[in-house]
Scaffold this active site. Sequence first.
Site, PDB file in Angstrom:
ATOM      1  N   ARG A 129      35.799  41.080  44.813  1.00 38.78           N
ATOM      2  CA  ARG A 129      37.178  40.631  45.070  1.00 38.78           C
ATOM      3  C   ARG A 129      38.182  41.641  44.486  1.00 38.78           C
ATOM      4  O   ARG A 129      38.037  42.107  43.364  1.00 38.78           O
ATOM      5  CB  ARG A 129      37.394  39.259  44.452  1.00 38.78           C
ATOM      6  N   VAL A 130      39.179  41.966  45.274  1.00 45.07           N
ATOM      7  CA  VAL A 130      40.238  42.858  44.816  1.00 45.07           C
ATOM      8  C   VAL A 130      41.569  42.148  45.035  1.00 45.07           C
ATOM      9  O   VAL A 130      41.774  41.520  46.084  1.00 45.07           O
ATOM     10  CB  VAL A 130      40.204  44.191  45.598  1.00 45.07           C
ATOM     11  N   THR A 149      52.628  40.168  39.100  1.00 50.16           N
ATOM     12  CA  THR A 149      51.521  39.633  38.311  1.00 50.16           C
ATOM     13  C   THR A 149      51.223  38.242  38.853  1.00 50.16           C
ATOM     14  O   THR A 149      52.047  37.642  39.534  1.00 50.16           O
ATOM     15  CB  THR A 149      51.877  39.602  36.808  1.00 50.16           C
ATOM     16  N   GLY A 150      50.044  37.743  38.580  1.00 52.82           N
ATOM     17  CA  GLY A 150      49.684  36.416  39.075  1.00 52.82           C
ATOM     18  C   GLY A 150      48.692  36.517  40.215  1.00 52.82           C
ATOM     19  O   GLY A 150      47.946  37.488  40.320  1.00 52.82           O
ATOM     20  N   THR A 204      47.874  40.473  34.489  1.00 52.88           N
ATOM     21  CA  THR A 204      48.066  41.873  34.839  1.00 52.88           C
ATOM     22  C   THR A 204      49.225  42.478  34.072  1.00 52.88           C
ATOM     23  O   THR A 204      50.296  41.886  33.988  1.00 52.88           O
ATOM     24  CB  THR A 204      48.427  41.970  36.336  1.00 52.88           C
TER      25      THR A 204
HETATM   26  N1  GLY Z   1      47.435  40.120  39.935  1.00 49.72           N
HETATM   27  C1  GLY Z   1      46.128  40.484  39.646  1.00 49.72           C
HETATM   28  C2  GLY Z   1      45.131  40.017  40.600  1.00 49.72           C
HETATM   29  O1  GLY Z   1      45.339  39.058  41.324  1.00 49.72           O
HETATM   30  O2  GLY Z   1      44.071  40.599  40.637  1.00 49.72           O
END
Ligand code: GLY
Length: 328
Positions: free
Chosen positions: A216-217, A239-240, A188
């Site tokens: 999925r979000v 991020t991650g 991200t």
């Molecule tokens: N950090 C991005 C996600 O898990 O979708």
Amino acid sequence: MKRRLFLGKTLAGSVAALLIPKAISAQDTSFSNKNIKTAKGPVSICTWQFIKANAAAAAALESGSDALSAAIKAAEVEELNEKNTTVGYGGSPDREGNVTLDASVMDHLGNCGSVVAVENIVHVAALARDVMEKTPHVMLAGEGAELFAKSLGYKHTELLTEESKESWEEWTKNSKYKPIINIENHDTIGILCLDKEENIGGACSTSGLGYKMKGRVGDSPIIGSGLFIDNTIGGAVATGMGEEVVKTVGSFLIVELMRQGRSPQEACDEAINRITEKQGVDVDFQVAYIAIDKQGNVGSSCIHKGFTYMHYQNGINQNFEVNKYINS
Ligand code: GLY
């Protein structure tokens, strides 16, 4: 894991430097970010080694752009980068082969917007801003977001490239659904900008977890999780592994900790700590945060070694290893 066992490792040193204004001469590239002067003025930070993206934000800030517009400029660079398989065009698809994008933005007035699971639109961070500015809502999902984008003139783009399609077809042979730590060292893009007016704005843009379940979000479009800004205090982005960020409302947590007096570094450390206290440190996923306060001080922390971030200030755009990580 108990808090006293949080044995973070401090790293210093830069990986790459890119000067923005031509007038500024070469700079020492070996200084630690601890030595960065917190002079007022534009600052831009973003996740991972997105040098060109952060340079785009820096150039915008130096020419007087507001913080949110600069952050979106950075997001747009990676959204168009087909080699980046975690953001925008060329992003990895879900397990059915559909590329779906998530994004969010927040400005210095506390306004925010986001889009989730959007197909066929490249510039989803800009679209999130349009949701914020042109609708009475903060979040649009799926087909509704795509229709809204097209009503504004965004063009239809097939986001699945030949290369990402081939990788996905290869993946379907085993269909292993396992997070990859550091995801080839990019993921991200999250950007935080402090503009000349000393206002903070930010954006997040992602294609999410590669080969995710349809629908999925992650954290990136969820205000407070992937991104949060309070212009009187500072901002944070994540991020991650989004699920872990959502469970701890990571970015909001960091800003609230800064409000209570923690530095951006201490606040990021604590947000990582909240995850590893419950999950341990030997987890097979990565989470990383970057944060900035109103004075331009920055912090970064993550679970595993390998995360880097970009920092622009005073004419220097530089990539740093994370300040602190828990596990190696
Ligand atoms: N950090 C991005 C996600 O898990 O979708």
